[in-house]
Design a protein around this motif. Structure first.
Motif, PDB file in Angstrom:
ATOM      1  N   UNK A  50     -78.489  23.352   2.433  1.00 48.87           N
ATOM      2  CA  UNK A  50     -78.220  23.145   4.064  1.00 48.87           C
ATOM      3  C   UNK A  50     -79.574  22.020   4.130  1.00 48.87           C
ATOM      4  N   UNK A  51     -78.839  20.835   5.636  1.00 51.81           N
ATOM      5  CA  UNK A  51     -79.991  20.559   5.737  1.00 51.81           C
ATOM      6  C   UNK A  51     -80.545  20.542   7.971  1.00 51.81           C
ATOM      7  N   UNK A  52     -81.614  21.232   7.866  1.00 48.09           N
ATOM      8  CA  UNK A  52     -81.966  21.323   8.755  1.00 48.09           C
ATOM      9  C   UNK A  52     -82.425  19.802   9.633  1.00 48.09           C
ATOM     10  N   UNK A  53     -82.263  19.346  10.931  1.00 45.75           N
ATOM     11  CA  UNK A  53     -82.554  18.230  11.475  1.00 45.75           C
ATOM     12  C   UNK A  53     -82.691  18.818  13.226  1.00 45.75           C
ATOM     13  N   UNK A  54     -83.389  17.575  13.416  1.00 47.81           N
ATOM     14  CA  UNK A  54     -83.902  18.519  15.668  1.00 47.81           C
ATOM     15  C   UNK A  54     -84.277  17.439  15.760  1.00 47.81           C
ATOM     16  N   UNK A  55     -84.218  16.693  17.096  1.00 42.42           N
ATOM     17  CA  UNK A  55     -84.250  15.664  17.698  1.00 42.42           C
ATOM     18  C   UNK A  55     -84.512  15.743  19.337  1.00 42.42           C
ATOM     19  N   UNK A  56     -85.444  14.582  19.680  1.00 40.41           N
ATOM     20  CA  UNK A  56     -86.120  15.029  21.203  1.00 40.41           C
ATOM     21  C   UNK A  56     -85.213  14.847  22.251  1.00 40.41           C
ATOM     22  N   UNK A  96     -77.666  21.584  11.949  1.00 42.56           N
ATOM     23  CA  UNK A  96     -77.953  21.457  10.856  1.00 42.56           C
ATOM     24  C   UNK A  96     -76.246  21.251  10.222  1.00 42.56           C
ATOM     25  N   UNK A  97     -76.692  20.953   8.435  1.00 43.19           N
ATOM     26  CA  UNK A  97     -75.122  20.672   8.192  1.00 43.19           C
ATOM     27  C   UNK A  97     -75.908  21.594   6.987  1.00 43.19           C
ATOM     28  N   UNK A 113     -62.801  20.820  -5.401  1.00 46.59           N
ATOM     29  CA  UNK A 113     -63.076  21.301  -3.782  1.00 46.59           C
ATOM     30  C   UNK A 113     -64.770  21.367  -3.510  1.00 46.59           C
ATOM     31  N   UNK A 114     -64.957  20.329  -2.208  1.00 43.84           N
ATOM     32  CA  UNK A 114     -65.987  20.268  -1.320  1.00 43.84           C
ATOM     33  C   UNK A 114     -65.986  20.374   0.136  1.00 43.84           C
ATOM     34  N   UNK A 115     -67.146  21.183   0.619  1.00 48.18           N
ATOM     35  CA  UNK A 115     -66.637  20.917   2.474  1.00 48.18           C
ATOM     36  C   UNK A 115     -68.027  20.539   2.617  1.00 48.18           C
ATOM     37  N   UNK A 116     -68.496  19.811   3.720  1.00 48.03           N
ATOM     38  CA  UNK A 116     -69.990  19.757   4.635  1.00 48.03           C
ATOM     39  C   UNK A 116     -69.437  20.028   6.720  1.00 48.03           C
ATOM     40  N   UNK A 117     -70.125  20.800   7.467  1.00 42.96           N
ATOM     41  CA  UNK A 117     -70.112  21.158   8.631  1.00 42.96           C
ATOM     42  C   UNK A 117     -71.025  21.105   8.698  1.00 42.96           C
ATOM     43  N   UNK A 118     -71.349  20.642   9.573  1.00 44.00           N
ATOM     44  CA  UNK A 118     -72.885  20.812  10.792  1.00 44.00           C
ATOM     45  C   UNK A 118     -72.198  21.046  12.009  1.00 44.00           C
ATOM     46  N   UNK A 134     -82.702  25.576  12.960  1.00 47.98           N
ATOM     47  CA  UNK A 134     -81.572  25.192  12.371  1.00 47.98           C
ATOM     48  C   UNK A 134     -81.809  25.775  10.880  1.00 47.98           C
ATOM     49  N   UNK A 135     -83.122  25.747  10.650  1.00 46.52           N
ATOM     50  CA  UNK A 135     -83.269  26.236   8.968  1.00 46.52           C
ATOM     51  C   UNK A 135     -82.260  27.369   8.800  1.00 46.52           C
ATOM     52  N   UNK A 136     -83.170  28.894  10.034  1.00 44.48           N
ATOM     53  CA  UNK A 136     -82.178  29.715  10.130  1.00 44.48           C
ATOM     54  C   UNK A 136     -81.018  30.630  10.007  1.00 44.48           C
ATOM     55  N   UNK A 137     -80.225  29.213  11.071  1.00 42.88           N
ATOM     56  CA  UNK A 137     -78.709  29.712  11.542  1.00 42.88           C
ATOM     57  C   UNK A 137     -77.764  28.920   9.999  1.00 42.88           C
ATOM     58  N   UNK A 138     -78.560  27.965   9.759  1.00 45.93           N
ATOM     59  CA  UNK A 138     -77.758  27.503   7.919  1.00 45.93           C
ATOM     60  C   UNK A 138     -77.930  28.328   7.031  1.00 45.93           C
ATOM     61  N   UNK A 139     -79.151  28.941   7.280  1.00 53.40           N
ATOM     62  CA  UNK A 139     -79.126  29.982   6.198  1.00 53.40           C
ATOM     63  C   UNK A 139     -78.162  31.003   6.509  1.00 53.40           C
ATOM     64  N   UNK A 140     -78.316  31.923   7.354  1.00 50.16           N
ATOM     65  CA  UNK A 140     -77.456  32.694   7.737  1.00 50.16           C
ATOM     66  C   UNK A 140     -76.429  32.286   7.483  1.00 50.16           C
TER      67      UNK A 140
END
Length: 69
Positions: A6-12, A22-23, A31-36, A53-59
């Motif tokens: 899980x890769x969280x990110x923020x922007x102003x 987050x991705x 097989x592999x996948x990536x969702x943003x 972002x971290x919490x939603x990625x974990x969920x």
């Protein structure tokens, strides 16, 4: 090692608030996948956006059948 990254990110934003996204990446066998995922919600601080972002990625990684969209 877990099977997800899980890769969280923020922007102003233009109005001085912060948005979160987050991705979720998974690689297993051939097989592999990536969702943003991007949130429409804005936050008053970068820390709040990152926590969201971290919490939603974990969920997302805890769901038995993550959404395919």
């Amino acid at each position: 090692m877990g099977q997800y990254v899980v890769s969280p990110t923020t922007r102003s934003t233009d109005c001085g608030r912060f948005s979160a996204s987050f991705s979720v990446q998974r690689s297993k066998g051939e097989g592999s996948y990536c969702r943003v995922f991007r949130s429409n919600t804005t936050f008053s601080s970068r820390n709040a956006a990152q926590l969201f972002a971290v919490t939603q990625g974990w969920l997302q990684t805890c769901m038995p059948n993550p959404p395919s969209c």
